[in-house]
Design a protein around this motif. Structure first.
Motif, PDB file in Angstrom:
ATOM      1  N   HIS A 125      59.967  80.582 -58.421  1.00  0.00           N
ATOM      2  CA  HIS A 125      59.794  79.821 -57.193  1.00  0.00           C
ATOM      3  C   HIS A 125      59.876  78.317 -57.459  1.00  0.00           C
ATOM      4  CE1 HIS A 125      58.601  83.031 -54.314  1.00  0.00           C
ATOM      5  NE2 HIS A 125      58.320  83.672 -55.441  1.00  0.00           N
ATOM      6  N   ASN A 126      60.141  77.570 -56.395  1.00  0.00           N
ATOM      7  CA  ASN A 126      60.122  76.104 -56.419  1.00  0.00           C
ATOM      8  C   ASN A 126      61.104  75.508 -57.425  1.00  0.00           C
ATOM      9  OD1 ASN A 126      57.991  76.000 -54.465  1.00  0.00           O
ATOM     10  ND2 ASN A 126      56.530  76.470 -56.103  1.00  0.00           N
ATOM     11  N   ALA A 127      62.303  76.063 -57.500  1.00  0.00           N
ATOM     12  CA  ALA A 127      63.325  75.524 -58.409  1.00  0.00           C
ATOM     13  C   ALA A 127      63.735  74.121 -57.974  1.00  0.00           C
ATOM     14  CB  ALA A 127      64.537  76.444 -58.451  1.00  0.00           C
ATOM     15  N   LYS A 128      63.886  73.232 -58.951  1.00  0.00           N
ATOM     16  CA  LYS A 128      64.226  71.834 -58.678  1.00  0.00           C
ATOM     17  C   LYS A 128      65.192  71.345 -59.748  1.00  0.00           C
ATOM     18  CE  LYS A 128      61.058  68.789 -59.570  1.00  0.00           C
ATOM     19  NZ  LYS A 128      59.812  67.995 -59.475  1.00  0.00           N
ATOM     20  N   LYS A 129      66.176  70.571 -59.337  1.00  0.00           N
ATOM     21  CA  LYS A 129      67.176  70.059 -60.263  1.00  0.00           C
ATOM     22  C   LYS A 129      66.602  68.914 -61.088  1.00  0.00           C
ATOM     23  CE  LYS A 129      72.093  68.780 -60.302  1.00  0.00           C
ATOM     24  NZ  LYS A 129      73.273  68.477 -59.450  1.00  0.00           N
ATOM     25  N   LEU A 130      66.817  68.969 -62.417  1.00  0.00           N
ATOM     26  CA  LEU A 130      66.299  67.952 -63.327  1.00  0.00           C
ATOM     27  C   LEU A 130      67.341  66.917 -63.734  1.00  0.00           C
ATOM     28  CD1 LEU A 130      64.046  69.872 -65.893  1.00  0.00           C
ATOM     29  CD2 LEU A 130      63.310  68.319 -64.085  1.00  0.00           C
ATOM     30  N   THR A 131      68.586  67.359 -63.946  1.00  0.00           N
ATOM     31  CA  THR A 131      69.619  66.442 -64.427  1.00  0.00           C
ATOM     32  C   THR A 131      70.790  66.402 -63.459  1.00  0.00           C
ATOM     33  OG1 THR A 131      70.795  68.135 -65.721  1.00  0.00           O
ATOM     34  CG2 THR A 131      69.008  66.937 -66.826  1.00  0.00           C
ATOM     35  N   ASN A 132      71.558  65.325 -63.548  1.00  0.00           N
ATOM     36  CA  ASN A 132      72.776  65.205 -62.736  1.00  0.00           C
ATOM     37  C   ASN A 132      73.954  64.846 -63.621  1.00  0.00           C
ATOM     38  OD1 ASN A 132      72.028  62.625 -63.345  1.00  0.00           O
ATOM     39  ND2 ASN A 132      72.008  61.859 -61.230  1.00  0.00           N
ATOM     40  N   HIS A 133      74.090  65.593 -64.723  1.00  0.00           N
ATOM     41  CA  HIS A 133      75.172  65.314 -65.657  1.00  0.00           C
ATOM     42  C   HIS A 133      76.532  65.736 -65.114  1.00  0.00           C
ATOM     43  CE1 HIS A 133      73.128  64.446 -69.742  1.00  0.00           C
ATOM     44  NE2 HIS A 133      72.304  64.137 -68.768  1.00  0.00           N
ATOM     45  N   GLY A 134      76.557  66.835 -64.375  1.00  0.00           N
ATOM     46  CA  GLY A 134      77.836  67.307 -63.871  1.00  0.00           C
ATOM     47  C   GLY A 134      78.814  67.606 -64.976  1.00  0.00           C
ATOM     48  N   SER A 135      78.311  68.126 -66.087  1.00  0.00           N
ATOM     49  CA  SER A 135      79.153  68.404 -67.256  1.00  0.00           C
ATOM     50  C   SER A 135      78.688  69.726 -67.856  1.00  0.00           C
ATOM     51  CB  SER A 135      79.032  67.263 -68.272  1.00  0.00           C
ATOM     52  OG  SER A 135      77.679  67.080 -68.668  1.00  0.00           O
ATOM     53  N   SER A 136      78.847  69.883 -69.148  1.00  0.00           N
ATOM     54  CA  SER A 136      78.377  71.090 -69.824  1.00  0.00           C
ATOM     55  C   SER A 136      77.044  70.790 -70.491  1.00  0.00           C
ATOM     56  CB  SER A 136      79.404  71.552 -70.871  1.00  0.00           C
ATOM     57  OG  SER A 136      78.929  72.691 -71.559  1.00  0.00           O
ATOM     58  N   VAL A 137      75.967  71.206 -69.862  1.00  0.00           N
ATOM     59  CA  VAL A 137      74.617  71.024 -70.384  1.00  0.00           C
ATOM     60  C   VAL A 137      74.167  72.340 -71.001  1.00  0.00           C
ATOM     61  CG1 VAL A 137      72.214  70.593 -69.745  1.00  0.00           C
ATOM     62  CG2 VAL A 137      74.027  69.201 -68.761  1.00  0.00           C
ATOM     63  N   LEU A 138      73.600  72.285 -72.225  1.00  0.00           N
ATOM     64  CA  LEU A 138      73.258  73.496 -72.960  1.00  0.00           C
ATOM     65  C   LEU A 138      71.937  73.337 -73.705  1.00  0.00           C
ATOM     66  CD1 LEU A 138      76.742  74.184 -74.624  1.00  0.00           C
ATOM     67  CD2 LEU A 138      75.792  75.416 -72.657  1.00  0.00           C
ATOM     68  N   SER A 139      71.346  74.455 -74.070  1.00  0.00           N
ATOM     69  CA  SER A 139      70.282  74.576 -75.073  1.00  0.00           C
ATOM     70  C   SER A 139      69.081  73.671 -74.860  1.00  0.00           C
ATOM     71  CB  SER A 139      70.856  74.319 -76.483  1.00  0.00           C
ATOM     72  OG  SER A 139      71.958  75.139 -76.733  1.00  0.00           O
ATOM     73  N   PRO A 140      68.433  73.700 -73.698  1.00  0.00           N
ATOM     74  CA  PRO A 140      67.218  72.906 -73.532  1.00  0.00           C
ATOM     75  C   PRO A 140      66.067  73.467 -74.357  1.00  0.00           C
ATOM     76  CG  PRO A 140      67.500  74.355 -71.653  1.00  0.00           C
ATOM     77  CD  PRO A 140      68.742  74.503 -72.508  1.00  0.00           C
ATOM     78  N   ASP A 141      65.169  72.590 -74.792  1.00  0.00           N
ATOM     79  CA  ASP A 141      63.976  73.010 -75.528  1.00  0.00           C
ATOM     80  C   ASP A 141      62.822  72.099 -75.138  1.00  0.00           C
ATOM     81  OD1 ASP A 141      62.538  74.609 -77.381  1.00  0.00           O
ATOM     82  OD2 ASP A 141      62.681  73.011 -78.869  1.00  0.00           O
ATOM     83  N   CYS A 142      61.751  72.689 -74.611  1.00  0.00           N
ATOM     84  CA  CYS A 142      60.586  71.914 -74.194  1.00  0.00           C
ATOM     85  C   CYS A 142      59.697  71.612 -75.390  1.00  0.00           C
ATOM     86  CB  CYS A 142      59.774  72.676 -73.152  1.00  0.00           C
ATOM     87  SG  CYS A 142      60.279  72.329 -71.462  1.00  0.00           S
ATOM     88  N   SER A 143      59.115  70.416 -75.408  1.00  0.00           N
ATOM     89  CA  SER A 143      58.140  70.082 -76.445  1.00  0.00           C
ATOM     90  C   SER A 143      56.881  70.904 -76.231  1.00  0.00           C
ATOM     91  CB  SER A 143      57.810  68.589 -76.402  1.00  0.00           C
ATOM     92  OG  SER A 143      57.315  68.208 -75.123  1.00  0.00           O
ATOM     93  N   SER A 144      56.086  71.083 -77.276  1.00  0.00           N
ATOM     94  CA  SER A 144      54.920  71.965 -77.204  1.00  0.00           C
ATOM     95  C   SER A 144      53.870  71.469 -76.224  1.00  0.00           C
ATOM     96  CB  SER A 144      54.300  72.127 -78.597  1.00  0.00           C
ATOM     97  OG  SER A 144      53.914  70.864 -79.112  1.00  0.00           O
ATOM     98  N   ASP A 145      53.844  70.154 -75.932  1.00  0.00           N
ATOM     99  CA  ASP A 145      52.881  69.639 -74.960  1.00  0.00           C
ATOM    100  C   ASP A 145      53.425  69.664 -73.537  1.00  0.00           C
ATOM    101  OD1 ASP A 145      54.725  67.590 -74.963  1.00  0.00           O
ATOM    102  OD2 ASP A 145      53.301  66.020 -75.540  1.00  0.00           O
ATOM    103  N   GLY A 146      54.657  70.118 -73.366  1.00  0.00           N
ATOM    104  CA  GLY A 146      55.238  70.259 -72.041  1.00  0.00           C
ATOM    105  C   GLY A 146      55.657  68.973 -71.368  1.00  0.00           C
ATOM    106  N   SER A 147      55.703  67.871 -72.101  1.00  0.00           N
ATOM    107  CA  SER A 147      55.992  66.583 -71.471  1.00  0.00           C
ATOM    108  C   SER A 147      57.459  66.177 -71.513  1.00  0.00           C
ATOM    109  CB  SER A 147      55.163  65.476 -72.138  1.00  0.00           C
ATOM    110  OG  SER A 147      55.563  65.282 -73.492  1.00  0.00           O
ATOM    111  N   ARG A 148      58.258  66.811 -72.403  1.00  0.00           N
ATOM    112  CA  ARG A 148      59.635  66.394 -72.602  1.00  0.00           C
ATOM    113  C   ARG A 148      60.524  67.606 -72.829  1.00  0.00           C
ATOM    114  NH1 ARG A 148      58.528  63.034 -77.860  1.00  0.00           N
ATOM    115  NH2 ARG A 148      57.131  64.820 -78.079  1.00  0.00           N
ATOM    116  N   VAL A 149      61.769  67.458 -72.456  1.00  0.00           N
ATOM    117  CA  VAL A 149      62.765  68.488 -72.757  1.00  0.00           C
ATOM    118  C   VAL A 149      63.939  67.811 -73.444  1.00  0.00           C
ATOM    119  CG1 VAL A 149      63.917  68.316 -70.502  1.00  0.00           C
ATOM    120  CG2 VAL A 149      64.130  70.411 -71.847  1.00  0.00           C
ATOM    121  N   ILE A 150      64.446  68.454 -74.476  1.00  0.00           N
ATOM    122  CA  ILE A 150      65.599  67.950 -75.216  1.00  0.00           C
ATOM    123  C   ILE A 150      66.740  68.947 -75.005  1.00  0.00           C
ATOM    124  CG2 ILE A 150      65.123  69.101 -77.433  1.00  0.00           C
ATOM    125  CD1 ILE A 150      65.701  66.298 -78.720  1.00  0.00           C
TER     126      ILE A 150
END
Length: 421
Positions: free
Chosen positions: A182-207
């Motif tokens: 539920h409550n899906a929301k767009k995070l990035t607007n790259h409009g390209s090939s985005v792959l392999s996200p990984d959240c930091s253990s504290d939940g504050s950042r995604v790489i």
């Protein structure tokens, strides 16, 4: 979702007895589910949507947790033990009963929940929450987590979120959703090939990696960005193919693949050391829970397999063989200590787990094309992408492969990563 989405007041709590500590099923055993009945919530006036929404979310959470046999009953709330029909519930072999009521004011909704131990004929726990209409789901998620903690010893994952890749046409971007889709929301607007996200253990950042600037680079996005969707901060540059980034458990370092070799960098992108030097292609690093080892994919033996090495470098050990093995991800729970990965055989792709020593390999999926596994923050659950229903969506299952259920609602969703709040 990352903002203060609700104000909860745990106004009253009766920990009648110490929390139970059940023996959680391992990868080699089946789940013996706890029979639990969730009653209709009673309101001070007519029954309303707020009661139904709360119980629907609660039942869905407990079902997704795999450890509960969730049953519906028509019993209404009662704060008196004498009014509960324990004889009927016992006959149905129900272990626990969740009952409750709610009151609605112009600005707030007040919930009271009681959990009864049916065989013991006593109250097990009680909670009260005050929230607002837009945040009923969040209140139910919180209660589900507290109930799971009380009955199993596990905290639960119901208040977590999942970041994932959604592809639309030839472009893909990151989205974030509540764990249940539920409550899906767009995070990035790259409009390209985005792959392999990984959240930091504290939940504050995604790489994640993206080819927005021609070649693939690593990007970093904080969830406190003032305006979303956003580009994020590009932390690697140069004419390189940088891909498959992975946070270290302490959030200070990032392992990633550059031109087919494994590197470790700081969170700002400064390369600290190169771990592999081989004519083979080495990709998809993932850290052990203590940060001392890294598993990765290499074709140095002819076909892609999973290898494990020290995070300081050195000679890697091969832990898989046969087929095409890829997408490793290490459980963050040291007591679980399993690596999930994908084995491709002919046209099939399935999720497996294996010990870091290569022992105890177990197949978890057997239908559809299943890829991109990732572990829940507690290390007991796995999400993965699958086309078993035609469209690619995010699914959840317990670590032994039981209880596979769809979560996302898009037409082409993949590459999930769990994020704690």
């Amino acid at each position: 979702m990352r903002l203060a989405i609700a104000v909860f007041l745990a106004l009253f709590f009766i920990p009648c007895f110490a929390s139970a500590q059940i023996l959680l099923p391992s990868v080699a055993s089946s789940i013996k589910k706890i029979p639990i009945a969730v009653a209709v919530l009673k309101s001070s006036g007519d029954l309303s949507v707020y009661g139904k929404n709360f119980t629907d979310v609660l039942k869905s959470d407990l079902t997704n947790a795999a450890l509960f046999d969730v049953r519906a009953v028509s019993i209404l709330f009662s704060s008196s033990l004498e009014d509960v029909d324990f004889e009927y519930l016992n006959a149905q072999k129900t272990r626990y009963l969740v009952s409750g009521n709610f009151n609605i004011s112009p600005k707030e909704i007040f919930y009271e929940l009681i959990v009864y131990d049916v065989p013991a004929r006593r109250e097990r726990m009680r909670r009260k929450y005050m929230t607002s209409a837009p945040h009923v789901r969040s209140a139910a998620h919180r209660f589900a987590g507290e109930l799971m903690k009380e009955l199993t010893g596990l905290k639960g994952f119901f208040e977590s979120e999942i970041v994932f890749v959604r592809k639309e046409g030839n472009e893909s971007d990151l989205f974030i959703m509540d764990y249940d889709g539920h409550n899906a929301k767009k995070l990035t607007n790259h409009g390209s090939s985005v792959l392999s996200p990984d959240c930091s253990s504290d939940g504050s950042r995604v790489i994640f990696s993206s080819d927005k600037n021609w070649d693939h680079d690593i990007y970093l996005l904080g969830f406190k960005a003032t305006r979303l969707p956003a580009i994020g901060k590009r932390i690697t540059r140069g004419i390189h193919l940088d891909s498959s980034p992975s946070w270290s458990p302490d959030g200070k370092h990032v392992a990633f693949s550059r031109d087919g070799e494994i590197y470790i960098a700081s969170s700002s992108g400064e390369v600290l050391r190169r771990l592999t030097k081989s004519p083979a292609i080495d990709v998809s690093p993932t850290w052990s829970p203590d940060g001392e080892k890294i598993a990765f994919v290499s074709d140095r033996a002819g076909t892609p397999d999973i290898y494990v090495m020290s995070s300081e470098g050195g000679l890697p050990a091969r832990i898989t063989s046969g087929g095409y093995n890829t997408d490793p991800v290490w459980s963050p729970n040291a007591s679980v200590n399993r690596i999930a990965f994908v084995k491709v055989t002919r046209s099939r792709a399935d999720i497996y787990t294996v010990g870091p020593d290569g022992k105890g390999k177990q197949r978890l999926t057997s239908s559809g094309r299943n890829e991109h596994p990732t572990w829940s923050p507690d290390g007991y659950y796995i999400t993965f992408s699958s086309k078993r229903r035609g469209q690619r969506q995010i699914y959840i299952m317990y670590l032994n492969g039981e209880n596979k259920l769809p979560l996302s609602r898009g037409k082409n969703d993949s590459f999930s990563t769990w994020c704690v709040k």
